[in-house]
Design a protein around this motif. Structure first.
Motif, PDB file in Angstrom:
ATOM      1  N   ALA A   7      -5.122  42.528  40.787  1.00  0.00           N
ATOM      2  CA  ALA A   7      -4.761  43.810  40.167  1.00  0.00           C
ATOM      3  C   ALA A   7      -3.411  43.727  39.473  1.00  0.00           C
ATOM      4  O   ALA A   7      -3.233  44.254  38.372  1.00  0.00           O
ATOM      5  CB  ALA A   7      -4.740  44.915  41.229  1.00  0.00           C
ATOM      6  N   VAL A   8      -2.458  43.057  40.103  1.00  0.00           N
ATOM      7  CA  VAL A   8      -1.131  42.917  39.501  1.00  0.00           C
ATOM      8  C   VAL A   8      -1.184  42.046  38.257  1.00  0.00           C
ATOM      9  O   VAL A   8      -0.517  42.333  37.254  1.00  0.00           O
ATOM     10  CB  VAL A   8      -0.131  42.341  40.531  1.00  0.00           C
ATOM     11  CG1 VAL A   8       1.187  41.964  39.863  1.00  0.00           C
ATOM     12  CG2 VAL A   8       0.116  43.341  41.644  1.00  0.00           C
ATOM     13  N   ARG A   9      -2.001  41.010  38.277  1.00  0.00           N
ATOM     14  CA  ARG A   9      -2.130  40.153  37.096  1.00  0.00           C
ATOM     15  C   ARG A   9      -2.694  40.953  35.921  1.00  0.00           C
ATOM     16  O   ARG A   9      -2.280  40.762  34.778  1.00  0.00           O
ATOM     17  CB  ARG A   9      -3.044  38.966  37.394  1.00  0.00           C
ATOM     18  CG  ARG A   9      -2.473  37.932  38.362  1.00  0.00           C
ATOM     19  CD  ARG A   9      -3.299  36.669  38.278  1.00  0.00           C
ATOM     20  NE  ARG A   9      -3.085  35.757  39.376  1.00  0.00           N
ATOM     21  CZ  ARG A   9      -2.090  34.893  39.467  1.00  0.00           C
ATOM     22  NH1 ARG A   9      -1.177  34.853  38.524  1.00  0.00           N
ATOM     23  NH2 ARG A   9      -1.990  34.080  40.501  1.00  0.00           N
ATOM     24  N   ARG A  10      -3.632  41.830  36.197  1.00  0.00           N
ATOM     25  CA  ARG A  10      -4.240  42.631  35.123  1.00  0.00           C
ATOM     26  C   ARG A  10      -3.313  43.746  34.665  1.00  0.00           C
ATOM     27  O   ARG A  10      -3.171  43.992  33.469  1.00  0.00           O
ATOM     28  CB  ARG A  10      -5.564  43.240  35.604  1.00  0.00           C
ATOM     29  CG  ARG A  10      -6.695  42.240  35.796  1.00  0.00           C
ATOM     30  CD  ARG A  10      -8.024  42.963  35.958  1.00  0.00           C
ATOM     31  NE  ARG A  10      -7.991  43.881  37.090  1.00  0.00           N
ATOM     32  CZ  ARG A  10      -8.394  43.552  38.318  1.00  0.00           C
ATOM     33  NH1 ARG A  10      -8.840  42.326  38.561  1.00  0.00           N
ATOM     34  NH2 ARG A  10      -8.365  44.428  39.297  1.00  0.00           N
ATOM     35  N   ALA A  11      -2.672  44.421  35.625  1.00  0.00           N
ATOM     36  CA  ALA A  11      -1.870  45.596  35.302  1.00  0.00           C
ATOM     37  C   ALA A  11      -0.454  45.238  34.851  1.00  0.00           C
ATOM     38  O   ALA A  11       0.213  46.028  34.203  1.00  0.00           O
ATOM     39  CB  ALA A  11      -1.799  46.528  36.511  1.00  0.00           C
ATOM     40  N   ARG A  12       0.020  44.076  35.248  1.00  0.00           N
ATOM     41  CA  ARG A  12       1.346  43.574  34.871  1.00  0.00           C
ATOM     42  C   ARG A  12       2.483  44.170  35.696  1.00  0.00           C
ATOM     43  O   ARG A  12       3.531  43.567  35.820  1.00  0.00           O
ATOM     44  CB  ARG A  12       1.637  43.802  33.376  1.00  0.00           C
ATOM     45  CG  ARG A  12       0.629  43.130  32.441  1.00  0.00           C
ATOM     46  CD  ARG A  12       0.662  41.637  32.587  1.00  0.00           C
ATOM     47  NE  ARG A  12      -0.243  40.990  31.655  1.00  0.00           N
ATOM     48  CZ  ARG A  12      -0.448  39.666  31.625  1.00  0.00           C
ATOM     49  NH1 ARG A  12       0.193  38.883  32.469  1.00  0.00           N
ATOM     50  NH2 ARG A  12      -1.294  39.136  30.772  1.00  0.00           N
ATOM     51  N   THR A  13       2.337  45.383  36.236  1.00  0.00           N
ATOM     52  CA  THR A  13       3.391  45.981  37.050  1.00  0.00           C
ATOM     53  C   THR A  13       2.796  46.423  38.384  1.00  0.00           C
ATOM     54  O   THR A  13       1.610  46.762  38.479  1.00  0.00           O
ATOM     55  CB  THR A  13       4.048  47.195  36.370  1.00  0.00           C
ATOM     56  OG1 THR A  13       3.108  48.282  36.332  1.00  0.00           O
ATOM     57  CG2 THR A  13       4.499  46.839  34.957  1.00  0.00           C
ATOM     58  N   GLN A  14       3.639  46.466  39.408  1.00  0.00           N
ATOM     59  CA  GLN A  14       3.181  46.885  40.728  1.00  0.00           C
ATOM     60  C   GLN A  14       2.809  48.363  40.746  1.00  0.00           C
ATOM     61  O   GLN A  14       1.885  48.766  41.452  1.00  0.00           O
ATOM     62  CB  GLN A  14       4.253  46.575  41.774  1.00  0.00           C
ATOM     63  CG  GLN A  14       4.474  45.094  42.007  1.00  0.00           C
ATOM     64  CD  GLN A  14       5.382  44.822  43.186  1.00  0.00           C
ATOM     65  OE1 GLN A  14       5.426  45.601  44.140  1.00  0.00           O
ATOM     66  NE2 GLN A  14       6.120  43.717  43.128  1.00  0.00           N
ATOM     67  N   ASN A  15       3.538  49.168  39.982  1.00  0.00           N
ATOM     68  CA  ASN A  15       3.222  50.597  39.920  1.00  0.00           C
ATOM     69  C   ASN A  15       1.818  50.827  39.376  1.00  0.00           C
ATOM     70  O   ASN A  15       1.032  51.609  39.922  1.00  0.00           O
ATOM     71  CB  ASN A  15       4.237  51.333  39.044  1.00  0.00           C
ATOM     72  CG  ASN A  15       5.562  51.542  39.751  1.00  0.00           C
ATOM     73  OD1 ASN A  15       5.611  51.639  40.978  1.00  0.00           O
ATOM     74  ND2 ASN A  15       6.642  51.614  38.996  1.00  0.00           N
ATOM     75  N   ASP A  16       1.499  50.137  38.267  1.00  0.00           N
ATOM     76  CA  ASP A  16       0.173  50.289  37.664  1.00  0.00           C
ATOM     77  C   ASP A  16      -0.915  49.765  38.599  1.00  0.00           C
ATOM     78  O   ASP A  16      -1.999  50.351  38.715  1.00  0.00           O
ATOM     79  CB  ASP A  16       0.107  49.554  36.326  1.00  0.00           C
ATOM     80  CG  ASP A  16       0.967  50.206  35.258  1.00  0.00           C
ATOM     81  OD1 ASP A  16       1.328  51.385  35.436  1.00  0.00           O
ATOM     82  OD2 ASP A  16       1.291  49.540  34.258  1.00  0.00           O
ATOM     83  N   ALA A  17      -0.621  48.639  39.270  1.00  0.00           N
ATOM     84  CA  ALA A  17      -1.595  48.070  40.198  1.00  0.00           C
ATOM     85  C   ALA A  17      -1.854  49.011  41.363  1.00  0.00           C
ATOM     86  O   ALA A  17      -3.003  49.179  41.795  1.00  0.00           O
ATOM     87  CB  ALA A  17      -1.106  46.723  40.708  1.00  0.00           C
ATOM     88  N   ALA A  18      -0.796  49.638  41.866  1.00  0.00           N
ATOM     89  CA  ALA A  18      -0.953  50.584  42.973  1.00  0.00           C
ATOM     90  C   ALA A  18      -1.836  51.756  42.562  1.00  0.00           C
ATOM     91  O   ALA A  18      -2.681  52.223  43.336  1.00  0.00           O
ATOM     92  CB  ALA A  18       0.422  51.081  43.422  1.00  0.00           C
ATOM     93  N   GLU A  19      -1.644  52.227  41.323  1.00  0.00           N
ATOM     94  CA  GLU A  19      -2.457  53.336  40.826  1.00  0.00           C
ATOM     95  C   GLU A  19      -3.921  52.934  40.712  1.00  0.00           C
ATOM     96  O   GLU A  19      -4.822  53.706  41.081  1.00  0.00           O
ATOM     97  CB  GLU A  19      -1.930  53.792  39.467  1.00  0.00           C
ATOM     98  CG  GLU A  19      -2.623  55.024  38.914  1.00  0.00           C
ATOM     99  CD  GLU A  19      -1.975  55.535  37.647  1.00  0.00           C
ATOM    100  OE1 GLU A  19      -2.646  56.279  36.907  1.00  0.00           O
ATOM    101  OE2 GLU A  19      -0.803  55.193  37.397  1.00  0.00           O
ATOM    102  N   VAL A  20      -4.176  51.724  40.200  1.00  0.00           N
ATOM    103  CA  VAL A  20      -5.550  51.242  40.064  1.00  0.00           C
ATOM    104  C   VAL A  20      -6.212  51.092  41.437  1.00  0.00           C
ATOM    105  O   VAL A  20      -7.383  51.442  41.625  1.00  0.00           O
ATOM    106  CB  VAL A  20      -5.572  49.894  39.317  1.00  0.00           C
ATOM    107  CG1 VAL A  20      -6.964  49.271  39.394  1.00  0.00           C
ATOM    108  CG2 VAL A  20      -5.157  50.087  37.872  1.00  0.00           C
ATOM    109  N   LEU A  21      -5.464  50.580  42.407  1.00  0.00           N
ATOM    110  CA  LEU A  21      -6.010  50.341  43.741  1.00  0.00           C
ATOM    111  C   LEU A  21      -6.052  51.602  44.593  1.00  0.00           C
ATOM    112  O   LEU A  21      -6.705  51.621  45.647  1.00  0.00           O
ATOM    113  CB  LEU A  21      -5.184  49.264  44.452  1.00  0.00           C
ATOM    114  CG  LEU A  21      -5.218  47.861  43.837  1.00  0.00           C
ATOM    115  CD1 LEU A  21      -4.202  46.960  44.528  1.00  0.00           C
ATOM    116  CD2 LEU A  21      -6.613  47.265  43.932  1.00  0.00           C
TER     117      LEU A  21
END
Length: 231
Positions: A168-182
């Protein structure tokens, strides 16, 4: 992508991948569809950059493609790993020349790079390796395979949640975006990445890309020097 019919003298990177233990999967047909979709997306992603012949499913659950540069091999590994998260994978990478004419897809092509990729994949199966390379010279192969062995060992220790977070972090690039996706808190993402050794892993992957480039150029120059001034 290379012009079809072209037979360049320069080196290319053949990549052969295999789904480990796929025959034991209960949802094998679904996995096959995921693989085909992942390869289609990969070909689109690399078409204007490093793709020399498109990735395609070959024998059973094996797939292969051809790249114009050696560092692009890492891009392929990470892309397929994320797309097929949860499915054990094994790769063989071979650096060398192509003996036949180029085609749109990496079928019906031959040459040292494909032979080395096959040899690397067989070695990887025998030694239970994630990725094995061949064709970068004795020292290059030893160093690259050592780096890949460590990266593979780290991946083997990832839990499903850690692997999902890394992807998720590789796709989203940021931890904030990854947290939102997950759908989780940023702290949960951070904890998972720390447990997965994500930062040192990412640094090692960048070093690997550099090493692939350096040893690739060295192997190509050494081969050309051995062949004489008409190389």
């Amino acid at each position: 992508m290379s012009e079809f019919g072209n037979r360049p003298e320069r080196f290319h990177l053949a990549v052969i991948g295999d789904l480990r233990g796929s025959r034991a999967l209960s949802d094998r047909s679904d996995v096959q569809l995921r693989l085909e979709r992942a390869l289609r997306d990969l070909n689109e992603k690399l078409a204007d950059s490093s793709l020399a012949a498109g990735f395609v499913v070959t024998l059973g659950d094996e797939f292969q493609g051809l790249l114009a540069t050696s560092p692009a091999g890492l891009d392929v590994l990470l892309f397929v790993e994320a797309a097929l998260r949860g499915i054990p994978l094994r790769f063989g990478l071979g650096w060398g020349r192509v003996s036949t004419e180029f085609r749109e897809k990496a079928l019906g092509m031959d040459g040292p790079c494909f032979h080395r990729a096959r040899e690397a994949l067989v070695r990887g199966k025998n030694e239970e390796r994630w990725v094995t390379v061949s064709g970068f010279g004795p020292d290059g192969d030893r160093i690259l395979n050592g780096m890949l062995s460590l990266l593979g060992a780290v991946r083997d220790r990832w839990t499903d949640r850690q692997a999902e977070t890394v992807a998720a972090v590789r796709r989203a690039r940021t931890q904030n975006d990854a947290a939102e996706v997950l759908g989780v808190a940023k702290s949960t993402v951070s904890e998972a990445l720390t447990a997965a050794l994500y930062t040192p892993t990412a640094e090692a992957e960048k070093a690997l890309a550099t090493a692939l480039s350096v040893f690739g150029e060295m192997a190509e120059l050494q081969s050309c020097s051995a062949e004489g001034p008409n190389c």
